[in-house]
Design a protein around this motif. Structure first.
Motif, mmCIF file in Angstrom:
data_model
loop_
_atom_site.group_PDB
_atom_site.id
_atom_site.type_symbol
_atom_site.label_atom_id
_atom_site.label_comp_id
_atom_site.label_asym_id
_atom_site.label_seq_id
_atom_site.Cartn_x
_atom_site.Cartn_y
_atom_site.Cartn_z
ATOM 1 N N LEU A 135 -35.816 -35.529 13.328
ATOM 2 C CA LEU A 135 -36.110 -35.202 11.938
ATOM 3 C C LEU A 135 -35.778 -33.756 11.595
ATOM 4 C CD1 LEU A 135 -39.534 -37.033 11.423
ATOM 5 C CD2 LEU A 135 -37.253 -37.772 10.714
ATOM 6 N N MET A 136 -35.202 -33.020 12.538
ATOM 7 C CA MET A 136 -34.778 -31.654 12.287
ATOM 8 C C MET A 136 -33.629 -31.649 11.284
ATOM 9 S SD MET A 136 -33.638 -28.757 15.056
ATOM 10 C CE MET A 136 -32.303 -29.729 15.719
ATOM 11 N N TRP A 137 -33.547 -30.598 10.478
ATOM 12 C CA TRP A 137 -32.494 -30.495 9.470
ATOM 13 C C TRP A 137 -31.357 -29.596 9.943
ATOM 14 C CZ3 TRP A 137 -37.336 -29.740 6.395
ATOM 15 C CH2 TRP A 137 -37.702 -30.910 5.745
ATOM 16 N N PRO A 138 -30.171 -30.141 10.181
ATOM 17 C CA PRO A 138 -29.002 -29.296 10.424
ATOM 18 C C PRO A 138 -28.413 -28.854 9.080
ATOM 19 C CG PRO A 138 -28.477 -31.613 10.808
ATOM 20 C CD PRO A 138 -29.885 -31.570 10.341
ATOM 21 N N PRO A 177 -30.106 -33.850 -0.696
ATOM 22 C CA PRO A 177 -30.104 -34.929 0.305
ATOM 23 C C PRO A 177 -31.074 -34.645 1.452
ATOM 24 C CG PRO A 177 -27.863 -34.201 -0.207
ATOM 25 C CD PRO A 177 -28.792 -33.200 -0.813
ATOM 26 N N ASP A 178 -31.785 -35.661 1.869
ATOM 27 C CA ASP A 178 -32.665 -35.556 3.039
ATOM 28 C C ASP A 178 -31.849 -35.970 4.258
ATOM 29 O OD1 ASP A 178 -34.773 -35.292 4.734
ATOM 30 O OD2 ASP A 178 -35.805 -37.110 4.102
ATOM 31 N N GLN A 179 -30.945 -35.082 4.678
ATOM 32 C CA GLN A 179 -30.014 -35.365 5.772
ATOM 33 C C GLN A 179 -30.545 -34.731 7.050
ATOM 34 O OE1 GLN A 179 -27.644 -37.365 6.005
ATOM 35 N NE2 GLN A 179 -26.027 -36.681 7.335
ATOM 36 N N THR A 180 -31.003 -35.561 7.979
ATOM 37 C CA THR A 180 -31.607 -35.077 9.209
ATOM 38 C C THR A 180 -30.602 -35.131 10.368
ATOM 39 O OG1 THR A 180 -32.427 -37.257 9.853
ATOM 40 C CG2 THR A 180 -33.837 -35.914 8.424
ATOM 41 N N LEU A 181 -31.036 -34.597 11.501
ATOM 42 C CA LEU A 181 -30.201 -34.637 12.692
ATOM 43 C C LEU A 181 -29.966 -36.075 13.142
ATOM 44 C CD1 LEU A 181 -28.803 -32.805 14.837
ATOM 45 C CD2 LEU A 181 -30.897 -32.987 16.182
ATOM 46 N N GLY A 182 -30.993 -36.903 13.045
ATOM 47 C CA GLY A 182 -30.839 -38.319 13.401
ATOM 48 C C GLY A 182 -29.829 -39.017 12.514
ATOM 49 N N PRO A 195 -19.975 -38.094 8.287
ATOM 50 C CA PRO A 195 -21.230 -37.367 8.051
ATOM 51 C C PRO A 195 -21.072 -36.243 7.032
ATOM 52 C CG PRO A 195 -20.196 -36.547 10.033
ATOM 53 C CD PRO A 195 -19.294 -37.637 9.508
ATOM 54 N N TYR A 196 -22.208 -35.753 6.585
ATOM 55 C CA TYR A 196 -22.258 -34.566 5.742
ATOM 56 C C TYR A 196 -23.548 -33.829 6.055
ATOM 57 C CZ TYR A 196 -25.566 -37.159 2.824
ATOM 58 O OH TYR A 196 -26.645 -37.875 2.381
ATOM 59 N N LEU A 197 -23.590 -32.534 5.727
ATOM 60 C CA LEU A 197 -24.777 -31.720 5.946
ATOM 61 C C LEU A 197 -25.042 -30.881 4.699
ATOM 62 C CD1 LEU A 197 -24.191 -30.384 9.591
ATOM 63 C CD2 LEU A 197 -25.572 -32.345 8.896
ATOM 64 N N ASN A 198 -26.289 -30.495 4.502
ATOM 65 C CA ASN A 198 -26.614 -29.609 3.394
ATOM 66 C C ASN A 198 -25.933 -28.264 3.583
ATOM 67 O OD1 ASN A 198 -28.460 -30.921 1.442
ATOM 68 N ND2 ASN A 198 -29.745 -31.236 3.238
ATOM 69 N N TYR A 199 -25.539 -27.659 2.472
ATOM 70 C CA TYR A 199 -24.754 -26.421 2.474
ATOM 71 C C TYR A 199 -25.510 -25.380 1.664
ATOM 72 C CZ TYR A 199 -20.511 -23.536 1.894
ATOM 73 O OH TYR A 199 -19.586 -22.514 1.910
ATOM 74 N N VAL A 200 -25.842 -24.228 2.276
ATOM 75 C CA VAL A 200 -26.645 -23.211 1.606
ATOM 76 C C VAL A 200 -25.970 -21.851 1.695
ATOM 77 C CG1 VAL A 200 -28.775 -24.460 2.139
ATOM 78 C CG2 VAL A 200 -28.020 -22.609 3.642
ATOM 79 N N GLY A 211 -24.896 -27.347 -2.251
ATOM 80 C CA GLY A 211 -24.292 -28.679 -2.243
ATOM 81 C C GLY A 211 -24.289 -29.228 -0.837
ATOM 82 N N VAL A 212 -23.207 -29.920 -0.462
ATOM 83 C CA VAL A 212 -23.113 -30.468 0.888
ATOM 84 C C VAL A 212 -21.769 -30.091 1.501
ATOM 85 C CG1 VAL A 212 -24.637 -32.405 0.403
ATOM 86 C CG2 VAL A 212 -22.179 -32.690 0.107
ATOM 87 N N ALA A 213 -21.794 -29.926 2.820
ATOM 88 C CA ALA A 213 -20.575 -29.713 3.589
ATOM 89 C C ALA A 213 -20.035 -31.073 4.012
ATOM 90 C CB ALA A 213 -20.861 -28.846 4.816
ATOM 91 N N VAL A 214 -18.757 -31.314 3.751
ATOM 92 C CA VAL A 214 -18.124 -32.596 4.046
ATOM 93 C C VAL A 214 -17.474 -32.517 5.424
ATOM 94 C CG1 VAL A 214 -16.421 -34.291 3.279
ATOM 95 C CG2 VAL A 214 -17.699 -32.945 1.591
ATOM 96 N N PHE A 215 -17.731 -33.529 6.252
ATOM 97 C CA PHE A 215 -17.193 -33.564 7.609
ATOM 98 C C PHE A 215 -16.253 -34.752 7.766
ATOM 99 C CE2 PHE A 215 -20.568 -30.669 8.234
ATOM 100 C CZ PHE A 215 -20.354 -29.999 9.430
ATOM 101 N N ARG A 216 -15.303 -34.585 8.644
ATOM 102 C CA ARG A 216 -14.510 -35.700 9.168
ATOM 103 C C ARG A 216 -14.655 -35.644 10.676
ATOM 104 N NH1 ARG A 216 -9.954 -35.053 6.555
ATOM 105 N NH2 ARG A 216 -8.784 -33.984 8.192
ATOM 106 N N GLY A 217 -15.410 -36.604 11.208
ATOM 107 C CA GLY A 217 -15.804 -36.493 12.608
ATOM 108 C C GLY A 217 -16.823 -35.374 12.737
ATOM 109 N N HIS A 218 -16.617 -34.492 13.690
ATOM 110 C CA HIS A 218 -17.526 -33.357 13.893
ATOM 111 C C HIS A 218 -16.979 -32.073 13.299
ATOM 112 C CE1 HIS A 218 -20.391 -35.390 16.566
ATOM 113 N NE2 HIS A 218 -19.365 -35.952 17.173
ATOM 114 N N LYS A 219 -15.979 -32.149 12.444
ATOM 115 C CA LYS A 219 -15.353 -30.944 11.900
ATOM 116 C C LYS A 219 -15.516 -30.906 10.384
ATOM 117 C CE LYS A 219 -11.611 -29.477 13.761
ATOM 118 N NZ LYS A 219 -10.214 -29.288 14.209
ATOM 119 N N MET A 220 -15.971 -29.773 9.872
ATOM 120 C CA MET A 220 -16.114 -29.591 8.434
ATOM 121 C C MET A 220 -14.741 -29.435 7.802
ATOM 122 S SD MET A 220 -18.172 -26.585 6.394
ATOM 123 C CE MET A 220 -17.992 -26.375 4.622
ATOM 124 N N VAL A 221 -14.496 -30.201 6.731
ATOM 125 C CA VAL A 221 -13.189 -30.169 6.060
ATOM 126 C C VAL A 221 -13.282 -29.684 4.629
ATOM 127 C CG1 VAL A 221 -12.187 -31.954 7.527
ATOM 128 C CG2 VAL A 221 -13.424 -32.621 5.450
#
Length: 386
Positions: A135-138, A177-182, A195-200, A211-221
């Protein structure tokens, strides 16, 4: 003899119930970490800089009769370097008098530079560590990730608590978005989505969700701003998003503000032949979204009866929301080639034989025909029921 064996068995069972925690460790014997930040060492591409935020219980307000200290005294910030995350973690342990404990870690901040380089190796260490909470937030941080741990908010004593409240309250309101590590682990393990992650953005005194960081695989694009993220939340998660502010046509600097309250979404997949879409066998997707909400602000009097005003506003809002959604489609498909909308998940579930088996989704997503249709229902004009 049987009685002796019976008594011995009962005695052994009772003794097993009396065993204690032989490997227990008191809270005072642990160094708990609330947040972790990961950056690249300046001028080095083979070294990570790991920064941690450690609370000092005796200095937190309310922990003693004297009331504790200020937020500058309530936490300790420490930084170490290492070739891997585990290597940096081991180097940090050498500087502490108690054993590190990651079970209370709530935030994992990753710099944008590290995210664009790729975080597969970073996430591998967190995925294998049993102490890490799913439940940790990346979070991806614009600039240096350690800034997120060092900023001094005026509304909270511990910086990471302020950030936790920011995300939790935003998730409850449907704007963040409630985007957790899980969630990240599930999305990277699934071939049908990205995947995507919150962007601050963080400074010395404040932090702002962008907003959010957009990923393709494990790399932010790339990244989506707040407005595009709200469209994503509506079409992906059926969350309401933020207020919609629209310029009023034929007015001098007039605006109307629409606040969504309820979202209904349906994904319609078509498999019949569509002219011009032969490469996809006639398959296409249409998002059908219904927004119900209120008009909360009108800066210019249009001098229209309520019925006509509602009809005109619904048309304006519909046009605005469909334009935002189509811009989101272009960004995700043409610019980033990253399926955050879970189109692949729906195609695999409903069109496995006739589409999914015959196409490489990572290559075909960017050209897959997608459209959106919004229906707007205005429930109230201010305090008046319509």
């Amino acid at each position: 003899m049987a009685r002796v064996w019976f008594r011995s068995t009962v005695l052994l069972v009772c003794l097993s119930l009396l065993t204690g925690c032989w490997d227990r460790r008191e809270l005072e014997e642990r160094t708990s970490i609330l947040a972790i930040a990961i950056d690249m060492v300046e001028g080095r591409s083979d070294l990570y800089k790991l920064t941690v935020q450690i609370p000092i219980p005796i200095k937190i307000a309310g922990s003693s009769g004297k009331g504790g200290g200020g937020n500058a005294d309530a936490v300790k910030i420490m930084s170490v370097t290492g070739r891997t995350i585990l290597d940096a973690n081991n180097n940090l342990q050498l500087r502490l008098n108690q054993k590190l404990f990651l079970g209370h870690t709530r935030v994992l901040a990753i710099s944008e530079k590290v995210a664009r380089k790729g975080i597969g190796d970073i996430m591998d260490s967190f995925r294998r560590e049993p102490q890490i909470r799913r439940l940790m937030w990346p979070i991806v941080v614009e600039g240096e990730a350690a800034t997120l741990l060092k900023f001094k908010p005026q509304l909270a004593q511990i910086p990471v608590v302020f950030l936790m409240d920011l995300i939790e309250n935003g998730a409850k309101m449907g704007t963040i978005p409630d985007q957790t590590l899980g969630d990240y682990f599930n999305q990277t393990s699934n071939k049908t989505m990205q995947p995507y992650l919150n962007y601050v953005q963080a400074s010395a005194t404040e932090v702002r969700w962008k907003g959010v960081a957009v990923f393709r695989g494990h790399k932010m694009v790339g990244a989506l701003n707040d407005i595009q993220t709200w469209s994503l939340l509506q079409l992906r998660n059926k969350e309401r998003g933020g207020d919609v502010i629209i310029p009023l046509p034929n007015t001098d600097n007039g605006f109307v503000t629409f606040r969504p309250h309820f979202v209904k979404k349906k994904l319609e997949l078509k498999g019949s032949h569509i002219a011009g879409q032969k490469n996809h066998g006639g398959h296409a997707a249409t998002f059908v979204c219904e927004l119900q909400g209120d008009i909360v602000e009108v800066t210019t009097n249009l001098h229209l009866p309520p019925e006509k005003f509602i009809t005109q506003m619904q048309g304006l809002i519909k046009k605005e929301m469909e334009g935002r959604a189509r811009k989101l489609f272009r960004q995700l498909q043409k610019d980033y080639n990253s399926d955050l909308l879970k189109l692949g998940l729906a195609l695999r579930a409903h069109h496995y034989r006739d589409y999914w088996e015959k196409h490489d989704w990572e290559k075909d997503f960017k050209n897959f025909p997608s459209d959106v249709v919004y229906t707007i229902k205005i429930r109230r004009l201010g305090m008046e029921m319509q």
